[in-house]
Design a protein around this motif. Structure first.
Motif, PDB file in Angstrom:
ATOM      1  N   SER A 113       0.824  -1.216   0.000  1.00  0.00           N
ATOM      2  CA  SER A 113       0.000   0.000   0.000  1.00  0.00           C
ATOM      3  C   SER A 113       0.857   1.264   0.000  1.00  0.00           C
ATOM      4  O   SER A 113       0.431   2.309  -0.502  1.00  0.00           O
ATOM      5  N   PHE A 114       2.062   1.170   0.563  1.00  0.00           N
ATOM      6  CA  PHE A 114       2.956   2.326   0.647  1.00  0.00           C
ATOM      7  C   PHE A 114       3.882   2.433  -0.565  1.00  0.00           C
ATOM      8  O   PHE A 114       4.786   3.268  -0.573  1.00  0.00           O
ATOM      9  N   ALA A 115       3.669   1.611  -1.580  1.00  0.00           N
ATOM     10  CA  ALA A 115       4.607   1.548  -2.705  1.00  0.00           C
ATOM     11  C   ALA A 115       4.834   2.919  -3.340  1.00  0.00           C
ATOM     12  O   ALA A 115       5.966   3.287  -3.674  1.00  0.00           O
ATOM     13  N   GLY A 116       3.763   3.689  -3.509  1.00  0.00           N
ATOM     14  CA  GLY A 116       3.906   5.009  -4.120  1.00  0.00           C
ATOM     15  C   GLY A 116       4.764   5.935  -3.297  1.00  0.00           C
ATOM     16  O   GLY A 116       5.606   6.675  -3.840  1.00  0.00           O
ATOM     17  N   MET A 117       4.585   5.927  -1.976  1.00  0.00           N
ATOM     18  CA  MET A 117       5.382   6.784  -1.102  1.00  0.00           C
ATOM     19  C   MET A 117       6.821   6.304  -1.009  1.00  0.00           C
ATOM     20  O   MET A 117       7.748   7.105  -0.905  1.00  0.00           O
ATOM     21  N   LEU A 118       7.018   4.986  -1.056  1.00  0.00           N
ATOM     22  CA  LEU A 118       8.374   4.441  -1.019  1.00  0.00           C
ATOM     23  C   LEU A 118       9.136   4.782  -2.297  1.00  0.00           C
ATOM     24  O   LEU A 118      10.370   4.836  -2.296  1.00  0.00           O
ATOM     25  N   ALA A 119       8.410   4.991  -3.388  1.00  0.00           N
ATOM     26  CA  ALA A 119       9.051   5.340  -4.657  1.00  0.00           C
ATOM     27  C   ALA A 119       9.397   6.823  -4.746  1.00  0.00           C
ATOM     28  O   ALA A 119      10.156   7.229  -5.634  1.00  0.00           O
ATOM     29  N   PRO A 148      11.450   9.825  -3.476  1.00  0.00           N
ATOM     30  CA  PRO A 148      12.672  10.017  -2.676  1.00  0.00           C
ATOM     31  C   PRO A 148      12.456  10.873  -1.430  1.00  0.00           C
ATOM     32  O   PRO A 148      13.079  10.632  -0.397  1.00  0.00           O
ATOM     33  N   ARG A 149      11.573  11.879  -1.524  1.00  0.00           N
ATOM     34  CA  ARG A 149      11.343  12.758  -0.374  1.00  0.00           C
ATOM     35  C   ARG A 149      10.544  12.049   0.712  1.00  0.00           C
ATOM     36  O   ARG A 149      10.813  12.225   1.908  1.00  0.00           O
ATOM     37  N   MET A 150       9.575  11.221   0.321  1.00  0.00           N
ATOM     38  CA  MET A 150       8.712  10.545   1.287  1.00  0.00           C
ATOM     39  C   MET A 150       9.273   9.215   1.784  1.00  0.00           C
ATOM     40  O   MET A 150       8.827   8.691   2.813  1.00  0.00           O
ATOM     41  N   ARG A 151      10.242   8.666   1.068  1.00  0.00           N
ATOM     42  CA  ARG A 151      10.710   7.311   1.373  1.00  0.00           C
ATOM     43  C   ARG A 151      11.199   7.152   2.821  1.00  0.00           C
ATOM     44  O   ARG A 151      10.812   6.180   3.484  1.00  0.00           O
ATOM     45  N   PRO A 152      12.026   8.070   3.367  1.00  0.00           N
ATOM     46  CA  PRO A 152      12.478   7.865   4.750  1.00  0.00           C
ATOM     47  C   PRO A 152      11.326   7.826   5.756  1.00  0.00           C
ATOM     48  O   PRO A 152      11.309   6.982   6.661  1.00  0.00           O
ATOM     49  N   ALA A 153      10.351   8.730   5.599  1.00  0.00           N
ATOM     50  CA  ALA A 153       9.213   8.743   6.523  1.00  0.00           C
ATOM     51  C   ALA A 153       8.354   7.504   6.339  1.00  0.00           C
ATOM     52  O   ALA A 153       7.849   6.932   7.324  1.00  0.00           O
ATOM     53  N   ALA A 154       8.163   7.068   5.097  1.00  0.00           N
ATOM     54  CA  ALA A 154       7.376   5.863   4.839  1.00  0.00           C
ATOM     55  C   ALA A 154       8.053   4.645   5.461  1.00  0.00           C
ATOM     56  O   ALA A 154       7.394   3.790   6.080  1.00  0.00           O
ATOM     57  N   ASN A 155       9.367   4.545   5.302  1.00  0.00           N
ATOM     58  CA  ASN A 155      10.101   3.431   5.915  1.00  0.00           C
ATOM     59  C   ASN A 155       9.998   3.475   7.438  1.00  0.00           C
ATOM     60  O   ASN A 155       9.859   2.428   8.088  1.00  0.00           O
ATOM     61  N   PHE A 182       7.529   4.681   9.224  1.00  0.00           N
ATOM     62  CA  PHE A 182       6.188   4.227   9.599  1.00  0.00           C
ATOM     63  C   PHE A 182       6.079   2.711   9.501  1.00  0.00           C
ATOM     64  O   PHE A 182       5.493   2.062  10.367  1.00  0.00           O
ATOM     65  N   LEU A 183       6.640   2.143   8.442  1.00  0.00           N
ATOM     66  CA  LEU A 183       6.525   0.694   8.228  1.00  0.00           C
ATOM     67  C   LEU A 183       7.308  -0.105   9.261  1.00  0.00           C
ATOM     68  O   LEU A 183       6.887  -1.190   9.661  1.00  0.00           O
ATOM     69  N   THR A 184       8.444   0.424   9.690  1.00  0.00           N
ATOM     70  CA  THR A 184       9.285  -0.338  10.617  1.00  0.00           C
ATOM     71  C   THR A 184       9.023   0.001  12.086  1.00  0.00           C
ATOM     72  O   THR A 184       9.067  -0.883  12.948  1.00  0.00           O
ATOM     73  N   ASP A 185       8.730   1.277  12.376  1.00  0.00           N
ATOM     74  CA  ASP A 185       8.647   1.708  13.771  1.00  0.00           C
ATOM     75  C   ASP A 185       7.231   1.939  14.283  1.00  0.00           C
ATOM     76  O   ASP A 185       7.037   2.051  15.497  1.00  0.00           O
ATOM     77  N   LEU A 186       6.251   2.015  13.400  1.00  0.00           N
ATOM     78  CA  LEU A 186       4.867   2.210  13.834  1.00  0.00           C
ATOM     79  C   LEU A 186       3.964   1.065  13.391  1.00  0.00           C
ATOM     80  O   LEU A 186       3.182   0.534  14.162  1.00  0.00           O
ATOM     81  N   TYR A 187       4.079   0.694  12.121  1.00  0.00           N
ATOM     82  CA  TYR A 187       3.237  -0.365  11.566  1.00  0.00           C
ATOM     83  C   TYR A 187       3.876  -1.748  11.637  1.00  0.00           C
ATOM     84  O   TYR A 187       3.214  -2.746  11.393  1.00  0.00           O
ATOM     85  N   GLY A 188       5.174  -1.801  11.861  1.00  0.00           N
ATOM     86  CA  GLY A 188       5.927  -3.025  11.653  1.00  0.00           C
ATOM     87  C   GLY A 188       5.486  -4.200  12.504  1.00  0.00           C
ATOM     88  O   GLY A 188       4.797  -4.055  13.514  1.00  0.00           O
ATOM     89  N   THR A 192       1.204  16.760   3.445  1.00  0.00           N
ATOM     90  CA  THR A 192       0.783  15.944   2.306  1.00  0.00           C
ATOM     91  C   THR A 192       0.956  14.458   2.602  1.00  0.00           C
ATOM     92  O   THR A 192       0.072  13.645   2.318  1.00  0.00           O
ATOM     93  N   PHE A 193       2.082  14.109   3.179  1.00  0.00           N
ATOM     94  CA  PHE A 193       2.385  12.717   3.517  1.00  0.00           C
ATOM     95  C   PHE A 193       1.358  12.156   4.500  1.00  0.00           C
ATOM     96  O   PHE A 193       0.782  11.073   4.286  1.00  0.00           O
ATOM     97  N   LEU A 194       1.091  12.876   5.580  1.00  0.00           N
ATOM     98  CA  LEU A 194       0.163  12.397   6.602  1.00  0.00           C
ATOM     99  C   LEU A 194      -1.273  12.337   6.082  1.00  0.00           C
ATOM    100  O   LEU A 194      -2.029  11.427   6.411  1.00  0.00           O
ATOM    101  N   ALA A 195      -1.655  13.330   5.264  1.00  0.00           N
ATOM    102  CA  ALA A 195      -2.998  13.331   4.694  1.00  0.00           C
ATOM    103  C   ALA A 195      -3.197  12.139   3.764  1.00  0.00           C
ATOM    104  O   ALA A 195      -4.284  11.534   3.721  1.00  0.00           O
ATOM    105  N   ARG A 196      -2.163  11.785   3.045  1.00  0.00           N
ATOM    106  CA  ARG A 196      -2.240  10.637   2.129  1.00  0.00           C
ATOM    107  C   ARG A 196      -2.442   9.344   2.909  1.00  0.00           C
ATOM    108  O   ARG A 196      -3.276   8.506   2.527  1.00  0.00           O
ATOM    109  N   ILE A 197      -1.699   9.165   3.979  1.00  0.00           N
ATOM    110  CA  ILE A 197      -1.854   7.957   4.792  1.00  0.00           C
ATOM    111  C   ILE A 197      -3.237   7.914   5.428  1.00  0.00           C
ATOM    112  O   ILE A 197      -3.908   6.876   5.437  1.00  0.00           O
ATOM    113  N   ASP A 198      -3.678   9.050   5.957  1.00  0.00           N
ATOM    114  CA  ASP A 198      -4.980   9.100   6.609  1.00  0.00           C
ATOM    115  C   ASP A 198      -6.097   8.736   5.624  1.00  0.00           C
ATOM    116  O   ASP A 198      -6.971   7.913   5.932  1.00  0.00           O
TER     117      ASP A 198
END
Length: 285
Positions: A95-101, A103-110, A112-118, A258-264
């Motif tokens: 689901s996060f593939a677009g954000m992981l692709a 470059p600006r959002m990738r660190p925050a997406a990672n 979230f995936l490892t430290d919040l959603y993991g 933008t990042f947080l609104a997209r996830i929400d």
């Protein structure tokens, strides 16, 4: 026997006994807690840590301990629990593939995936919090302390849902069979608690917003690094590392709105589709 074991998760939602005490469940179910106005120090501040935040943290640590205890809650031993957590982690990565692709959002997406959603065990980080936050409060802004408390609550609530979902999945005709989208969606609806699901999504946004607020404060990075030595000397590095990773990830965003609104938007739509029984709940554009 614990109340949530007698009546199940759905009964826990109705009776406000999900976390073992009525007050705790009511706090989780009733939405965001009132926060002090920005720039004002609470009159209840004790040894550098706001007394309300201290109390809130203590409650969440108690919930964390109770929910992760396999003696108090044998569902922690269910053979379906770990496969469920791995399944969810893979789904979120997709689901996060677009954000992981991006470059600006990738660190925050990672982050979230490892430290919040993991699907990792957050208990060491959360145990650290009770001892290290009073020390770190002398150095760090309230936004970072709130981020830590919200992350602990998110971990507790997510684990409560995982236990309930694993219990439902264990009741399939073939409990050890691979989890399908249909299996997951059915368990999701049976567990129910849409209000707490919305709370779970809000907590994700709150952690991100608190980290973003810390990034915007001058000198916070220097203060965060200064708290590293006390944490290491006390043998309490898990929480410190969590905050540093989060700060660094959000610093690269240059603004998290933008990042947080997209996830929400994405996760609310996924939840709506799961409750509605739609055939492809995770294909959110």
């Amino acid at each position: 026997m614990r109340p949530w074991l007698r009546g199940g998760f759905r009964a826990g939602c109705r009776s406000s006994m999900l976390f073992g005490d009525a007050e705790g469940a009511a706090i989780v179910a009733c939405g965001p807690q009132r926060r002090a106005s920005p720039g004002r120090r609470s009159l209840g501040r004790v040894h550098g840590l706001d007394s309300a935040l201290r109390s809130r943290l203590a409650k969440r640590l108690a919930w964390q301990q109770a929910l992760n205890d396999p003696v108090a809650d044998p569902r922690n031993r269910l053979p379906t629990l770990r496969p469920l957590q791995q399944w969810q982690s893979k789904r979120l990565t997709t689901s996060f593939a677009g954000m992981l692709a991006d470059p600006r959002m990738r660190p925050a997406a990672n982050f979230f995936l490892t430290d919040l959603y993991g699907d990792r065990d957050f208990s060491a980080r959360d145990r650290d919090a009770g001892r290290i936050l009073p020390l770190m409060a002398r150095l760090l802004p309230e936004s970072l302390l709130r981020a830590a408390a919200d992350a602990i609550e998110l971990a507790v609530l997510s684990h409560a849902f995982d236990l309930a979902m694993a219990d439902r999945l264990s009741q399939r005709k073939k409990p050890t069979a691979p989890i399908s989208v249909k299996d997951y969606a059915q368990a999701y609806r049976e567990v129910g608690c849409p209000r707490l699901r919305r709370r779970q999504i809000r907590l994700i946004g709150r952690v991100g917003a608190d980290l973003d607020a810390a990034v915007k404060k001058h000198g916070v990075h220097r203060l965060l690094k200064a708290s590293r030595i006390p944490a290491q000397l006390a043998g309490l590095s898990e929480l410190q590392s969590f905050l540093e990773r989060g700060f660094s990830a959000f610093a690269e965003l240059g603004g998290a709105e933008t990042f947080l609104a997209r996830i929400d938007r994405q996760e609310r739509e996924v939840s709506r589709r799961l409750f509605a029984g739609e055939a492809r709940p995770f294909q959110v554009s």
